[in-house]
Design an enzyme around this catalytic site. Structure first.
Site, PDB file in Angstrom:
ATOM      1  N   HIS A  65       0.827  -1.213   0.000  1.00  9.56           N
ATOM      2  CA  HIS A  65       0.000   0.000   0.000  1.00  9.56           C
ATOM      3  C   HIS A  65       0.861   1.264   0.000  1.00  9.56           C
ATOM      4  O   HIS A  65       0.811   2.086   0.923  1.00  9.56           O
ATOM      5  CB  HIS A  65      -0.924  -0.019   1.219  1.00  9.56           C
ATOM      6  CG  HIS A  65      -2.212   0.688   0.996  1.00  9.56           C
ATOM      7  ND1 HIS A  65      -2.348   2.034   1.204  1.00  9.56           N
ATOM      8  CD2 HIS A  65      -3.411   0.242   0.576  1.00  9.56           C
ATOM      9  CE1 HIS A  65      -3.594   2.389   0.936  1.00  9.56           C
ATOM     10  NE2 HIS A  65      -4.265   1.321   0.539  1.00  9.56           N
ATOM     11  N   ASP A  90      -3.570   7.203  -2.282  1.00  8.85           N
ATOM     12  CA  ASP A  90      -4.726   6.884  -3.119  1.00  8.85           C
ATOM     13  C   ASP A  90      -4.243   6.203  -4.391  1.00  8.85           C
ATOM     14  O   ASP A  90      -3.136   6.457  -4.854  1.00  8.85           O
ATOM     15  CB  ASP A  90      -5.475   8.178  -3.465  1.00  8.85           C
ATOM     16  CG  ASP A  90      -6.758   7.930  -4.214  1.00  8.85           C
ATOM     17  OD1 ASP A  90      -7.435   6.921  -3.934  1.00  8.85           O
ATOM     18  OD2 ASP A  90      -7.096   8.747  -5.090  1.00  8.85           O
ATOM     19  N   GLY A  91      -5.045   5.337  -4.950  1.00 11.31           N
ATOM     20  CA  GLY A  91      -4.737   4.731  -6.236  1.00 11.31           C
ATOM     21  C   GLY A  91      -4.030   3.391  -6.164  1.00 11.31           C
ATOM     22  O   GLY A  91      -3.620   2.866  -7.189  1.00 11.31           O
ATOM     23  N   GLY A 135      -5.269   0.405  -5.497  1.00  6.86           N
ATOM     24  CA  GLY A 135      -6.065  -0.610  -6.177  1.00  6.86           C
ATOM     25  C   GLY A 135      -5.951  -0.507  -7.683  1.00  6.86           C
ATOM     26  O   GLY A 135      -5.734  -1.507  -8.375  1.00  6.86           O
ATOM     27  N   SER A 192      -2.421  -1.553  -8.732  1.00  5.03           N
ATOM     28  CA  SER A 192      -2.201  -3.001  -8.634  1.00  5.03           C
ATOM     29  C   SER A 192      -2.947  -3.751  -9.738  1.00  5.03           C
ATOM     30  O   SER A 192      -2.442  -4.740 -10.267  1.00  5.03           O
ATOM     31  CB  SER A 192      -2.599  -3.525  -7.257  1.00  5.03           C
ATOM     32  OG  SER A 192      -3.994  -3.406  -7.061  1.00  5.03           O
ATOM     33  N   ARG A 193      -4.130  -3.278 -10.112  1.00  7.46           N
ATOM     34  CA  ARG A 193      -4.858  -3.914 -11.218  1.00  7.46           C
ATOM     35  C   ARG A 193      -4.122  -3.709 -12.540  1.00  7.46           C
ATOM     36  O   ARG A 193      -4.074  -4.605 -13.381  1.00  7.46           O
ATOM     37  CB  ARG A 193      -6.289  -3.395 -11.292  1.00  7.46           C
ATOM     38  CG  ARG A 193      -7.174  -3.961 -10.189  1.00  7.46           C
ATOM     39  CD  ARG A 193      -8.630  -3.595 -10.385  1.00  7.46           C
ATOM     40  NE  ARG A 193      -8.885  -2.161 -10.340  1.00  7.46           N
ATOM     41  CZ  ARG A 193      -9.097  -1.460  -9.229  1.00  7.46           C
ATOM     42  NH1 ARG A 193      -9.061  -2.064  -8.051  1.00  7.46           N
ATOM     43  NH2 ARG A 193      -9.341  -0.159  -9.292  1.00  7.46           N
TER      44      ARG A 193
END
Length: 92
Positions: free
Chosen positions: A46, A50-51, A53, A56-57
């Site tokens: 982490h 922000d950002g 997710g 990681s995608r």
């Protein structure tokens, strides 16, 4: 295996370990497994406010695309980013 529990004061060290792992040991894994682990470990670290997710995608999808697999989600912004990555990296 990497230790990837979130410890904010070790983010740089954990990211360096992730990059090293992905460059060496992870290469022996199936691309889908490698992408899934890359996603999970990055989320565990982490590194951003922000950002995490979305990033990681994108990392997961980049791993999939390297081996001809389709991306796994349909967010329009992300698809645009993936197209740019594909064009700049793989269509040379």
């Amino acid at each position: 295996m990497l230790k990837w529990m979130r410890t904010p004061f070790k983010i740089q060290e954990q990211m360096n370990a992730l990059i090293s792992w992905n460059g060496r040991k992870a290469q022996a894994l199936h691309p889908i497994v490698r992408g899934a682990l890359l996603h999970a470990i990055f989320i565990g670290i982490h590194p951003f406010i922000d950002g995490n997710g979305r990033t990681s995608r994108l990392l997961l999808n980049l791993e999939l695309m390297k081996f001809g697999y389709p991306h796994y989600f349909s967010n329009r912004k992300s698809i645009g980013v993936l197209r740019c990555i594909r064009q700049s990296t793989y269509d040379r």
